[in-house]
Design a protein around this motif. Structure first.
Motif, mmCIF file in Angstrom:
data_model
loop_
_atom_site.group_PDB
_atom_site.id
_atom_site.type_symbol
_atom_site.label_atom_id
_atom_site.label_comp_id
_atom_site.label_asym_id
_atom_site.label_seq_id
_atom_site.Cartn_x
_atom_site.Cartn_y
_atom_site.Cartn_z
ATOM 1 N N PRO A 143 0.685 -1.257 -0.179
ATOM 2 C CA PRO A 143 -0.107 -0.437 0.114
ATOM 3 C C PRO A 143 0.672 1.066 -0.140
ATOM 4 N N PHE A 144 0.563 2.245 -0.200
ATOM 5 C CA PHE A 144 0.818 3.815 -0.197
ATOM 6 C C PHE A 144 -0.031 4.583 0.707
ATOM 7 N N ASP A 145 1.099 5.676 1.176
ATOM 8 C CA ASP A 145 0.655 6.201 1.960
ATOM 9 C C ASP A 145 -0.045 6.785 1.418
ATOM 10 N N ALA A 146 0.332 7.927 0.215
ATOM 11 C CA ALA A 146 -0.163 9.121 0.143
ATOM 12 C C ALA A 146 -0.512 7.844 -1.759
ATOM 13 N N ILE A 147 -1.682 9.152 -2.439
ATOM 14 C CA ILE A 147 -2.125 8.837 -3.568
ATOM 15 C C ILE A 147 -2.451 9.844 -4.130
ATOM 16 N N ILE A 148 -1.622 10.402 -5.536
ATOM 17 C CA ILE A 148 -1.606 11.710 -6.374
ATOM 18 C C ILE A 148 -2.196 11.285 -7.844
ATOM 19 N N VAL A 149 -3.118 11.617 -8.360
ATOM 20 C CA VAL A 149 -3.217 11.677 -9.361
ATOM 21 C C VAL A 149 -3.825 12.822 -10.611
ATOM 22 N N THR A 150 -3.149 12.560 -11.495
ATOM 23 C CA THR A 150 -2.371 13.951 -12.017
ATOM 24 C C THR A 150 -3.532 13.852 -14.022
ATOM 25 N N ALA A 151 -4.225 13.583 -13.746
ATOM 26 C CA ALA A 151 -5.025 13.745 -14.716
ATOM 27 C C ALA A 151 -6.545 13.490 -14.594
ATOM 28 N N GLY A 152 -7.512 13.980 -15.015
ATOM 29 C CA GLY A 152 -9.152 14.283 -14.411
ATOM 30 C C GLY A 152 -9.631 12.564 -14.946
ATOM 31 N N ALA A 153 -10.420 12.169 -14.020
ATOM 32 C CA ALA A 153 -10.550 10.080 -14.243
ATOM 33 C C ALA A 153 -12.073 11.114 -14.684
ATOM 34 N N PRO A 154 -13.159 9.660 -15.229
ATOM 35 C CA PRO A 154 -14.674 10.036 -15.003
ATOM 36 C C PRO A 154 -15.208 10.169 -13.608
ATOM 37 N N ASP A 155 -14.258 9.247 -12.920
ATOM 38 C CA ASP A 155 -15.100 8.430 -11.413
ATOM 39 C C ASP A 155 -13.184 8.032 -10.597
ATOM 40 N N ALA A 165 -3.307 2.766 1.865
ATOM 41 C CA ALA A 165 -2.283 2.621 3.075
ATOM 42 C C ALA A 165 -3.965 3.638 4.276
ATOM 43 N N LEU A 166 -3.905 2.339 5.359
ATOM 44 C CA LEU A 166 -5.014 3.057 6.406
ATOM 45 C C LEU A 166 -4.802 4.760 6.951
ATOM 46 N N GLY A 167 -5.353 5.032 6.881
ATOM 47 C CA GLY A 167 -4.798 6.539 6.923
ATOM 48 C C GLY A 167 -4.007 7.549 6.200
ATOM 49 N N GLY A 168 -3.848 6.416 4.435
ATOM 50 C CA GLY A 168 -3.063 7.159 3.851
ATOM 51 C C GLY A 168 -4.494 8.426 3.295
ATOM 52 N N ARG A 169 -4.129 9.321 2.025
ATOM 53 C CA ARG A 169 -4.798 10.115 1.512
ATOM 54 C C ARG A 169 -4.971 10.042 -0.264
ATOM 55 N N LEU A 170 -5.432 9.775 -0.892
ATOM 56 C CA LEU A 170 -5.990 10.274 -2.190
ATOM 57 C C LEU A 170 -6.658 10.800 -2.926
ATOM 58 N N VAL A 171 -5.383 12.181 -4.120
ATOM 59 C CA VAL A 171 -5.949 13.879 -4.436
ATOM 60 C C VAL A 171 -6.179 13.329 -5.879
ATOM 61 N N ILE A 172 -7.237 13.040 -6.303
ATOM 62 C CA ILE A 172 -7.914 13.332 -7.483
ATOM 63 C C ILE A 172 -8.446 14.172 -8.244
ATOM 64 N N PRO A 173 -8.699 14.748 -9.521
ATOM 65 C CA PRO A 173 -9.460 15.039 -10.045
ATOM 66 C C PRO A 173 -10.577 14.632 -10.928
ATOM 67 N N VAL A 174 -11.521 14.450 -11.287
ATOM 68 C CA VAL A 174 -13.104 13.225 -10.990
ATOM 69 C C VAL A 174 -13.982 14.780 -11.710
ATOM 70 N N GLY A 175 -14.772 13.829 -12.879
ATOM 71 C CA GLY A 175 -15.454 14.767 -13.352
ATOM 72 C C GLY A 175 -15.495 14.337 -15.216
ATOM 73 N N SER A 176 -15.872 15.183 -16.093
ATOM 74 C CA SER A 176 -15.763 15.342 -17.345
ATOM 75 C C SER A 176 -14.585 15.473 -18.317
ATOM 76 N N GLN A 177 -14.936 15.265 -19.031
ATOM 77 C CA GLN A 177 -13.395 15.278 -19.829
ATOM 78 C C GLN A 177 -13.065 17.111 -19.867
ATOM 79 N N PHE A 178 -14.091 17.549 -20.248
ATOM 80 C CA PHE A 178 -13.857 19.062 -19.979
ATOM 81 C C PHE A 178 -13.319 19.648 -18.715
ATOM 82 N N GLU A 179 -13.883 19.490 -17.863
ATOM 83 C CA GLU A 179 -13.901 20.058 -16.175
ATOM 84 C C GLU A 179 -13.852 19.278 -14.597
ATOM 85 N N GLN A 180 -13.584 19.049 -13.921
ATOM 86 C CA GLN A 180 -13.491 18.029 -13.045
ATOM 87 C C GLN A 180 -13.207 18.798 -11.578
ATOM 88 N N VAL A 181 -13.911 18.257 -10.623
ATOM 89 C CA VAL A 181 -12.938 18.740 -9.053
ATOM 90 C C VAL A 181 -12.182 18.218 -8.550
#
Length: 216
Positions: A143-155, A165-181
């Motif tokens: 497992p990873f303590d942190a995961i960062i995704v530098t591309a926009g995902a549909p989900d 990992a337990l206690g870990g953090r994932l940061v990811i852009p989620v949304g459409s092909q043109f804009e995400q949150v």
């Protein structure tokens, strides 16, 4: 162009002025030469407040977005971090200055090779690069303590949740092909997931088995 002056101005006006306060992160962004991660012809624009093309229909993220996403990981230097989307290698370089080990995946070979060269030139030997479909993660190193995704995902791919990992953090852009949150997922020590929506954003598409099917 005086890159040292440009880099300090970038940090002062684009990073600190917008509320980023992690001192280790600020120091890393003052130290890492962003201009070596873009094409030579664009070096003078490397510290501007904008994403830049790096070839292969990909971009290097806006400096503030790099800082924001990194700060959301809450790194203390002991972590094992997974990055999805190596791109230019700049985000990996910042992570390498803040974490113990960085594992980064890039599906486009020329970008991965250029990133490796740039990272090696800075002596950042704690970064491991794999050329693969990033949407499947890096299971054998999880497992990873942190995961960062530098591309926009549909989900959010379940693979990322499973490899966090337990206690870990994932940061990811989620949304459409043109804009995400931009979303942060925290996996509590008991495995419970919490989800925060941070801000609107726009990234290139996360392409792969558990992302978008194609980049077109």
């Amino acid at each position: 162009m005086n890159f040292d002056v440009a880099r300090k101005r970038m940090v002062d006006l684009q990073i600190i002025a917008r509320g980023v306060s992690d001192r280790r992160l600020i120091d890393a962004m003052l130290k890492i030469p962003r201009h070596i991660f873009v094409e030579e012809a664009m070096a003078a624009q490397a510290y501007s407040d904008t994403p830049l093309p790096i070839g292969e229909k990909q971009t290097i993220s806006q400096p503030y977005m790099v800082a924001l996403m990194t700060e959301l990981l809450v790194l203390d230097g002991s972590e094992k971090v997974l990055e999805i989307g190596t791109g230019s290698g700049y985000q990996a370089a910042i992570l390498a200055a803040l974490a113990d080990r960085v594992y980064t995946i890039e599906r486009i070979r020329p970008l991965a090779l250029r990133a490796r060269k740039a990272l090696d030139s800075l002596g950042l030997l704690n970064v491991n690069i794999r050329i693969s479909d990033g949407t499947t993660g890096w299971e054998e190193e999880a497992p990873f303590d942190a995961i960062i995704v530098t591309a926009g995902a549909p989900d959010i791919p379940q693979k990322f949740i499973d490899q966090l990992a337990l206690g870990g953090r994932l940061v990811i852009p989620v949304g459409s092909q043109f804009e995400q949150v931009l979303v942060r997922i925290t996996k509590d020590v008991d495995g419970t997931l919490s989800r925060e929506q941070i801000t609107g954003c726009r990234f290139v598409k996360l392409v792969g088995a558990y992302g978008w099917n194609t980049e077109d």
